[in-house]
Design a protein around this motif. Structure first.
Motif, PDB file in Angstrom:
ATOM      1  N   MET A 147      32.108  45.292  35.824  1.00 13.89           N
ATOM      2  CA  MET A 147      33.106  44.288  35.471  1.00 13.89           C
ATOM      3  C   MET A 147      34.404  44.599  36.216  1.00 13.89           C
ATOM      4  SD  MET A 147      32.286  43.871  31.397  1.00 13.89           S
ATOM      5  CE  MET A 147      33.308  42.419  31.224  1.00 13.89           C
ATOM      6  N   VAL A 148      35.302  43.627  36.246  1.00 11.99           N
ATOM      7  CA  VAL A 148      36.575  43.782  36.942  1.00 11.99           C
ATOM      8  C   VAL A 148      37.700  43.769  35.918  1.00 11.99           C
ATOM      9  CG1 VAL A 148      36.681  41.296  37.415  1.00 11.99           C
ATOM     10  CG2 VAL A 148      38.092  42.868  38.766  1.00 11.99           C
ATOM     11  N   HIS A 149      38.713  44.601  36.172  1.00  8.17           N
ATOM     12  CA  HIS A 149      39.801  44.803  35.212  1.00  8.17           C
ATOM     13  C   HIS A 149      41.138  44.579  35.905  1.00  8.17           C
ATOM     14  CE1 HIS A 149      41.873  46.635  31.774  1.00  8.17           C
ATOM     15  NE2 HIS A 149      42.573  47.350  32.627  1.00  8.17           N
ATOM     16  N   ALA A 150      42.018  43.791  35.278  1.00  8.51           N
ATOM     17  CA  ALA A 150      43.354  43.551  35.804  1.00  8.51           C
ATOM     18  C   ALA A 150      44.370  44.017  34.768  1.00  8.51           C
ATOM     19  CB  ALA A 150      43.567  42.071  36.113  1.00  8.51           C
ATOM     20  N   ASN A 188      32.542  38.143  36.203  1.00  9.32           N
ATOM     21  CA  ASN A 188      32.326  37.576  37.540  1.00  9.32           C
ATOM     22  C   ASN A 188      33.481  37.865  38.494  1.00  9.32           C
ATOM     23  OD1 ASN A 188      29.777  36.252  37.108  1.00  9.32           O
ATOM     24  ND2 ASN A 188      30.864  34.755  35.866  1.00  9.32           N
ATOM     25  N   GLU A 189      34.668  37.409  38.126  1.00 12.13           N
ATOM     26  CA  GLU A 189      35.817  37.587  38.998  1.00 12.13           C
ATOM     27  C   GLU A 189      37.111  37.310  38.245  1.00 12.13           C
ATOM     28  OE1 GLU A 189      34.851  33.757  38.427  1.00 12.13           O
ATOM     29  OE2 GLU A 189      33.652  34.600  40.070  1.00 12.13           O
ATOM     30  N   VAL A 190      38.214  37.771  38.837  1.00 10.74           N
ATOM     31  CA  VAL A 190      39.535  37.368  38.365  1.00 10.74           C
ATOM     32  C   VAL A 190      40.221  36.604  39.493  1.00 10.74           C
ATOM     33  CG1 VAL A 190      39.822  39.237  36.701  1.00 10.74           C
ATOM     34  CG2 VAL A 190      40.611  39.559  39.055  1.00 10.74           C
ATOM     35  N   PHE A 191      41.044  35.649  39.100  1.00 10.87           N
ATOM     36  CA  PHE A 191      41.801  34.839  40.056  1.00 10.87           C
ATOM     37  C   PHE A 191      43.278  35.007  39.775  1.00 10.87           C
ATOM     38  CE2 PHE A 191      44.211  30.908  40.721  1.00 10.87           C
ATOM     39  CZ  PHE A 191      44.046  30.730  42.090  1.00 10.87           C
ATOM     40  N   ILE A 192      44.073  35.188  40.827  1.00 12.49           N
ATOM     41  CA  ILE A 192      45.523  35.267  40.714  1.00 12.49           C
ATOM     42  C   ILE A 192      46.099  34.221  41.653  1.00 12.49           C
ATOM     43  CG2 ILE A 192      47.560  36.749  40.842  1.00 12.49           C
ATOM     44  CD1 ILE A 192      45.550  39.143  40.825  1.00 12.49           C
ATOM     45  N   GLY A 193      46.878  33.285  41.125  1.00 10.29           N
ATOM     46  CA  GLY A 193      47.417  32.236  41.970  1.00 10.29           C
ATOM     47  C   GLY A 193      48.442  31.406  41.239  1.00 10.29           C
ATOM     48  N   HIS A 194      48.908  30.363  41.900  1.00  9.46           N
ATOM     49  CA  HIS A 194      49.901  29.474  41.297  1.00  9.46           C
ATOM     50  C   HIS A 194      49.227  28.613  40.232  1.00  9.46           C
ATOM     51  CE1 HIS A 194      53.117  26.473  40.980  1.00  9.46           C
ATOM     52  NE2 HIS A 194      53.903  27.380  41.537  1.00  9.46           N
ATOM     53  N   PRO A 195      49.928  28.306  39.140  1.00  9.61           N
ATOM     54  CA  PRO A 195      49.306  27.489  38.078  1.00  9.61           C
ATOM     55  C   PRO A 195      48.981  26.069  38.506  1.00  9.61           C
ATOM     56  CG  PRO A 195      51.626  27.905  37.599  1.00  9.61           C
ATOM     57  CD  PRO A 195      51.260  28.779  38.744  1.00  9.61           C
ATOM     58  N   SER A 196      49.585  25.571  39.586  1.00 11.98           N
ATOM     59  CA  SER A 196      49.234  24.249  40.104  1.00 11.98           C
ATOM     60  C   SER A 196      48.619  24.436  41.491  1.00 11.98           C
ATOM     61  CB  SER A 196      50.474  23.345  40.166  1.00 11.98           C
ATOM     62  OG  SER A 196      51.357  23.775  41.193  1.00 11.98           O
ATOM     63  N   HIS A 197      48.704  23.437  42.341  1.00 14.44           N
ATOM     64  CA  HIS A 197      48.119  23.548  43.670  1.00 14.44           C
ATOM     65  C   HIS A 197      49.137  23.983  44.728  1.00 14.44           C
ATOM     66  CE1 HIS A 197      44.317  21.920  42.373  1.00 14.44           C
ATOM     67  NE2 HIS A 197      44.942  20.919  41.768  1.00 14.44           N
ATOM     68  N   VAL A 210      39.203  38.503  43.105  1.00 13.73           N
ATOM     69  CA  VAL A 210      38.544  39.815  43.145  1.00 13.73           C
ATOM     70  C   VAL A 210      37.246  39.676  42.364  1.00 13.73           C
ATOM     71  CG1 VAL A 210      38.725  42.279  42.723  1.00 13.73           C
ATOM     72  CG2 VAL A 210      40.784  40.967  43.254  1.00 13.73           C
ATOM     73  N   SER A 211      36.120  39.893  43.061  1.00 16.35           N
ATOM     74  CA  SER A 211      34.797  39.575  42.515  1.00 16.35           C
ATOM     75  C   SER A 211      33.939  40.819  42.323  1.00 16.35           C
ATOM     76  CB  SER A 211      34.085  38.602  43.467  1.00 16.35           C
ATOM     77  OG  SER A 211      32.733  38.423  43.121  1.00 16.35           O
ATOM     78  N   THR A 212      33.165  40.815  41.259  1.00 14.65           N
ATOM     79  CA  THR A 212      32.124  41.822  41.063  1.00 14.65           C
ATOM     80  C   THR A 212      30.872  41.413  41.844  1.00 14.65           C
ATOM     81  OG1 THR A 212      31.131  40.704  39.164  1.00 14.65           O
ATOM     82  CG2 THR A 212      32.988  42.187  38.719  1.00 14.65           C
ATOM     83  N   GLY A 213      29.859  42.269  41.797  1.00 12.45           N
ATOM     84  CA  GLY A 213      28.589  41.901  42.412  1.00 12.45           C
ATOM     85  C   GLY A 213      27.917  40.737  41.715  1.00 12.45           C
ATOM     86  N   THR A 214      28.173  40.592  40.410  1.00 14.21           N
ATOM     87  CA  THR A 214      27.645  39.431  39.693  1.00 14.21           C
ATOM     88  C   THR A 214      28.314  38.159  40.186  1.00 14.21           C
ATOM     89  OG1 THR A 214      27.173  40.765  37.729  1.00 14.21           O
ATOM     90  CG2 THR A 214      27.332  38.397  37.423  1.00 14.21           C
ATOM     91  N   GLY A 215      29.636  38.189  40.320  1.00 15.18           N
ATOM     92  CA  GLY A 215      30.363  37.036  40.828  1.00 15.18           C
ATOM     93  C   GLY A 215      30.085  36.755  42.291  1.00 15.18           C
ATOM     94  N   ALA A 216      29.603  37.776  43.003  1.00 14.26           N
ATOM     95  CA  ALA A 216      29.315  37.610  44.432  1.00 14.26           C
ATOM     96  C   ALA A 216      28.158  36.658  44.684  1.00 14.26           C
ATOM     97  CB  ALA A 216      29.004  38.967  45.074  1.00 14.26           C
ATOM     98  N   THR A 217      27.378  36.350  43.642  1.00 15.17           N
ATOM     99  CA  THR A 217      26.304  35.372  43.807  1.00 15.17           C
ATOM    100  C   THR A 217      26.805  33.941  43.619  1.00 15.17           C
ATOM    101  OG1 THR A 217      25.681  35.450  41.460  1.00 15.17           O
ATOM    102  CG2 THR A 217      24.637  37.061  42.923  1.00 15.17           C
TER     103      THR A 217
END
Length: 330
Positions: A178-181, A193-202, A225-232
């Motif tokens: 698993m991935v930890h932030a 699967n993964e964590v996403f870091i980004g702007h709340p809009s586009h 940032v993806s785990t091997g599970t999220g890599a699929t």
């Protein structure tokens, strides 16, 4: 005050539930009674009936979309049959409990629980953040609709796994990374699967990315940032066109990271846009705009908001998800 009363009510009810799992043997020794916790979610038919109220209206809506009610009903009945088989297969002497996806954050899992997830793959990811070392059995209730990457077992195989756990027989269990932030204000988030870091809009996300001795100010559509599970899934899509070698496997201790659509400017670069985080390594971001959001496994409603100057470190989680492999089960 109302929130605190509700919180204590749920906690007392969960503690009473845990208390029923224990009995006292001669000499005062405490015997732990195992519990099968079945995790489920509403089917498409359930959600349509909840929205449109009548079978006739549901049929009309589906027909207008080029679909048939019979198709949706077959999937619904298949799911109910899988639930019934799993419930009937819970070993004698075990306790049992049902919990819906929307109630996971309020449910207290006990260390001796065995979690049986009946539904689509995403439901396993929903469960992962709330469990510890408990064994998870993923049952694919509608194989004609679900890929079965995480819900790996048929209903019969799921029951077979429970029997083996009851008798102490050999059972193959994969430890999925698993991935930890962790934000600098002590808030954390864990995902399968993964964590996403980004702007709340586009809009563009602005931040400084650091990996070891490499650091770069960037403006992009966000970082994954993806785990091997999220890599699929998402990870496999993000890898296309990048020259970074093989992605991690689900049990690998490595993570893959990707910068989405990095934008070059006099103040931002595009040199650090993908890579593999080895064991013990972490990716660090310092927020360079008004606010960014961080969420895991696509669940935007459960997110952390990071403001200007805050930092977050992303690495492999200290715990893994113990997911049953159906190999050898009947």
């Amino acid at each position: 005050h109302a929130f605190l009363r509700q919180h204590h009510h749920h906690r007392r009810r969960a503690q009473r539930s845990r208390g029923r799992l224990h009995g006292r043997l001669e000499g005062g020794e405490v015997a732990v009674r195992r519990r099968a916790v079945i995790v489920r979610r509403p089917t498409e038919l359930d959600e349509l009936m909840d929205r449109y109220s009548t079978r006739g209206q549901v049929e009309f809506v589906l027909r207008s979309r080029g679909r048939s009610l019979e198709e949706v009903e077959r999937a619904h009945e298949c799911h109910l049959a899988a639930l019934a088989r799993v419930r009937a297969g819970i070993p004698d002497g075990w306790a049992s409990a049902d919990v819906e996806r929307d109630s996971l954050s309020r449910f207290l899992f006990a260390p001796e629980d065995v979690i049986v997830v009946v539904g689509p793959d995403g439901l396993v990811a929903n469960v992962a953040k709330y469990v510890g070392e408990q064994v998870v059995v993923g049952v694919n209730s509608v194989p004609q609709a679900n890929a079965g990457v995480l819900v790996r077992c048929t209903p019969e195989q799921g029951v077979g796994a429970l029997r083996r756990l009851e008798t102490g027989s050999d059972l193959r269990v994969d430890q999925l990374t698993m991935v930890h932030a962790a934000a600098d204000d002590s808030r954390t988030l864990t995902a399968l699967n993964e964590v996403f870091i980004g702007h709340p809009s586009h809009q563009s996300a602005r931040y400084e990315l650091t990996l070891g001795s490499r650091a770069e100010r960037q403006s992009s559509s966000g970082v994954v940032v993806s785990t091997g599970t999220g890599a699929t899934g998402w990870g496999a899509s993000l890898k296309r066109g990048r020259h970074m070698g093989d992605l991690p496997t689900p049990t690998s201790h490595c993570l893959a990271w990707f910068v989405r659509e990095a934008w070059p400017s006099p103040h931002t670069g595009t040199n650090c846009t993908e890579g593999i985080l080895g064991e013990g390594e972490e990716l660090s971001l310092v927020v360079g705009s008004e606010s960014l959001v961080l969420f895991g496994d696509g669940i935007e409603s459960d997110r952390l908001t990071l403001t200007w100057g805050q930092s977050v470190q992303v690495s492999r989680a200290p715990r893994a998800l113990s997911l049953v492999d159906p190999a050898g089960l009947r």
